[in-house]
Design a protein around this motif. Sequence first.
Motif, PDB file in Angstrom:
ATOM      1  N   ALA A  46      30.255  37.720  43.970  1.00  0.00           N
ATOM      2  CA  ALA A  46      30.031  36.674  42.967  1.00  0.00           C
ATOM      3  C   ALA A  46      31.305  35.885  42.660  1.00  0.00           C
ATOM      4  O   ALA A  46      31.251  34.860  41.980  1.00  0.00           O
ATOM      5  CB  ALA A  46      29.494  37.296  41.675  1.00  0.00           C
ATOM      6  N   ASP A  47      32.450  36.344  43.169  1.00  0.00           N
ATOM      7  CA  ASP A  47      33.724  35.691  42.904  1.00  0.00           C
ATOM      8  C   ASP A  47      33.793  34.352  43.644  1.00  0.00           C
ATOM      9  O   ASP A  47      33.544  34.287  44.850  1.00  0.00           O
ATOM     10  CB  ASP A  47      34.867  36.612  43.357  1.00  0.00           C
ATOM     11  N   ASP A  48      34.131  33.285  42.926  1.00  0.00           N
ATOM     12  CA  ASP A  48      34.172  31.945  43.524  1.00  0.00           C
ATOM     13  C   ASP A  48      35.172  31.853  44.672  1.00  0.00           C
ATOM     14  O   ASP A  48      34.889  31.225  45.697  1.00  0.00           O
ATOM     15  CB  ASP A  48      34.513  30.893  42.471  1.00  0.00           C
ATOM     16  N   ALA A  49      36.341  32.456  44.512  1.00  0.00           N
ATOM     17  CA  ALA A  49      37.353  32.398  45.571  1.00  0.00           C
ATOM     18  C   ALA A  49      36.857  33.106  46.832  1.00  0.00           C
ATOM     19  O   ALA A  49      37.069  32.630  47.946  1.00  0.00           O
ATOM     20  CB  ALA A  49      38.664  33.019  45.096  1.00  0.00           C
ATOM     21  N   PHE A  50      36.172  34.227  46.652  1.00  0.00           N
ATOM     22  CA  PHE A  50      35.619  34.934  47.805  1.00  0.00           C
ATOM     23  C   PHE A  50      34.572  34.069  48.495  1.00  0.00           C
ATOM     24  O   PHE A  50      34.561  33.939  49.714  1.00  0.00           O
ATOM     25  CB  PHE A  50      35.017  36.279  47.393  1.00  0.00           C
ATOM     26  N   GLY A  58      46.371  39.614  47.191  1.00  0.00           N
ATOM     27  CA  GLY A  58      46.565  39.896  45.773  1.00  0.00           C
ATOM     28  C   GLY A  58      45.276  39.877  44.961  1.00  0.00           C
ATOM     29  O   GLY A  58      45.312  39.917  43.737  1.00  0.00           O
ATOM     30  N   LEU A  59      44.146  39.848  45.622  1.00  0.00           N
ATOM     31  CA  LEU A  59      42.861  39.746  44.920  1.00  0.00           C
ATOM     32  C   LEU A  59      42.674  40.837  43.871  1.00  0.00           C
ATOM     33  O   LEU A  59      42.376  40.546  42.712  1.00  0.00           O
ATOM     34  CB  LEU A  59      41.698  39.803  45.910  1.00  0.00           C
ATOM     35  N   ILE A  60      42.850  42.074  44.244  1.00  0.00           N
ATOM     36  CA  ILE A  60      42.608  43.169  43.301  1.00  0.00           C
ATOM     37  C   ILE A  60      43.665  43.155  42.211  1.00  0.00           C
ATOM     38  O   ILE A  60      43.349  43.381  41.036  1.00  0.00           O
ATOM     39  CB  ILE A  60      42.526  44.520  44.028  1.00  0.00           C
ATOM     40  N   ASP A  62      45.147  40.516  41.063  1.00  0.00           N
ATOM     41  CA  ASP A  62      44.851  39.358  40.210  1.00  0.00           C
ATOM     42  C   ASP A  62      43.600  39.538  39.359  1.00  0.00           C
ATOM     43  O   ASP A  62      43.574  39.161  38.202  1.00  0.00           O
ATOM     44  CB  ASP A  62      44.670  38.093  41.066  1.00  0.00           C
ATOM     45  N   ARG A  63      42.541  40.076  39.936  1.00  0.00           N
ATOM     46  CA  ARG A  63      41.260  40.165  39.229  1.00  0.00           C
ATOM     47  C   ARG A  63      40.681  41.577  39.243  1.00  0.00           C
ATOM     48  O   ARG A  63      39.480  41.774  39.064  1.00  0.00           O
ATOM     49  CB  ARG A  63      40.266  39.197  39.851  1.00  0.00           C
ATOM     50  N   GLY A  64      41.545  42.550  39.444  1.00  0.00           N
ATOM     51  CA  GLY A  64      41.096  43.934  39.584  1.00  0.00           C
ATOM     52  C   GLY A  64      40.334  44.466  38.399  1.00  0.00           C
ATOM     53  O   GLY A  64      39.350  45.186  38.560  1.00  0.00           O
ATOM     54  N   GLU A  65      40.749  44.116  37.184  1.00  0.00           N
ATOM     55  CA  GLU A  65      40.069  44.659  36.001  1.00  0.00           C
ATOM     56  C   GLU A  65      38.592  44.272  35.991  1.00  0.00           C
ATOM     57  O   GLU A  65      37.724  45.093  35.726  1.00  0.00           O
ATOM     58  CB  GLU A  65      40.757  44.172  34.736  1.00  0.00           C
ATOM     59  N   ALA A  66      38.312  43.027  36.296  1.00  0.00           N
ATOM     60  CA  ALA A  66      36.914  42.569  36.318  1.00  0.00           C
ATOM     61  C   ALA A  66      36.168  43.137  37.527  1.00  0.00           C
ATOM     62  O   ALA A  66      34.999  43.509  37.421  1.00  0.00           O
ATOM     63  CB  ALA A  66      36.859  41.048  36.350  1.00  0.00           C
ATOM     64  N   LEU A  67      36.830  43.213  38.678  1.00  0.00           N
ATOM     65  CA  LEU A  67      36.163  43.685  39.890  1.00  0.00           C
ATOM     66  C   LEU A  67      35.951  45.190  39.899  1.00  0.00           C
ATOM     67  O   LEU A  67      34.997  45.682  40.493  1.00  0.00           O
ATOM     68  CB  LEU A  67      36.977  43.294  41.125  1.00  0.00           C
ATOM     69  N   LEU A  68      36.833  45.925  39.237  1.00  0.00           N
ATOM     70  CA  LEU A  68      36.772  47.383  39.285  1.00  0.00           C
ATOM     71  C   LEU A  68      36.125  48.009  38.053  1.00  0.00           C
ATOM     72  O   LEU A  68      36.141  49.227  37.901  1.00  0.00           O
ATOM     73  CB  LEU A  68      38.180  47.960  39.478  1.00  0.00           C
ATOM     74  N   ALA A  69      35.550  47.191  37.187  1.00  0.00           N
ATOM     75  CA  ALA A  69      34.889  47.719  35.985  1.00  0.00           C
ATOM     76  C   ALA A  69      33.801  48.710  36.394  1.00  0.00           C
ATOM     77  O   ALA A  69      33.157  48.541  37.431  1.00  0.00           O
ATOM     78  CB  ALA A  69      34.276  46.577  35.189  1.00  0.00           C
ATOM     79  N   PRO A  70      33.596  49.764  35.595  1.00  0.00           N
ATOM     80  CA  PRO A  70      32.526  50.714  35.927  1.00  0.00           C
ATOM     81  C   PRO A  70      31.179  49.997  35.990  1.00  0.00           C
ATOM     82  O   PRO A  70      30.894  49.134  35.150  1.00  0.00           O
ATOM     83  CB  PRO A  70      32.548  51.713  34.765  1.00  0.00           C
ATOM     84  N   PRO A  71      30.373  50.324  36.971  1.00  0.00           N
ATOM     85  CA  PRO A  71      29.077  49.650  37.096  1.00  0.00           C
ATOM     86  C   PRO A  71      28.119  50.063  35.981  1.00  0.00           C
ATOM     87  O   PRO A  71      28.216  51.155  35.433  1.00  0.00           O
ATOM     88  CB  PRO A  71      28.558  50.127  38.451  1.00  0.00           C
ATOM     89  N   GLU A  72      27.220  49.175  35.682  1.00  0.00           N
ATOM     90  CA  GLU A  72      26.152  49.499  34.742  1.00  0.00           C
ATOM     91  C   GLU A  72      25.225  50.513  35.414  1.00  0.00           C
ATOM     92  O   GLU A  72      24.933  50.389  36.606  1.00  0.00           O
ATOM     93  CB  GLU A  72      25.350  48.244  34.385  1.00  0.00           C
TER      94      GLU A  72
END
Length: 90
Positions: A46-50, A58-60, A62-72
């Motif tokens: 869902a990441d626009d840059a991806f 540097g992706l993780i 830069d945006r690791g907190e949002a990408l690595l959040a525990p899944p619902e």
Amino acid sequence: YDPMIAKLIIHAPHRAAAIAGLDRALRRSQIWPVRTNKGFMVRLLADDAFGAGRMTTGLIADRGEALLAPPEPNRAALKLAASALLHKSS
């Protein structure tokens, strides 16, 4: 368990179609009780840059907190787990 055993590979005529197909396949998959990187992959897709192909190493960072959040938790998987536990204890 070796997390490198299984892979999900999507082939499509262009990047956007491949991303959409991979996203659809990941969202439909239910893998339990094994831990996976499915949540990370769904958020990455869902990441626009991806999506635009503007990735860096540097992706993780830069945006690791949002990408690595525990899944619902998946509601269907939770129901299945609860049912299995109820039947096991009876």
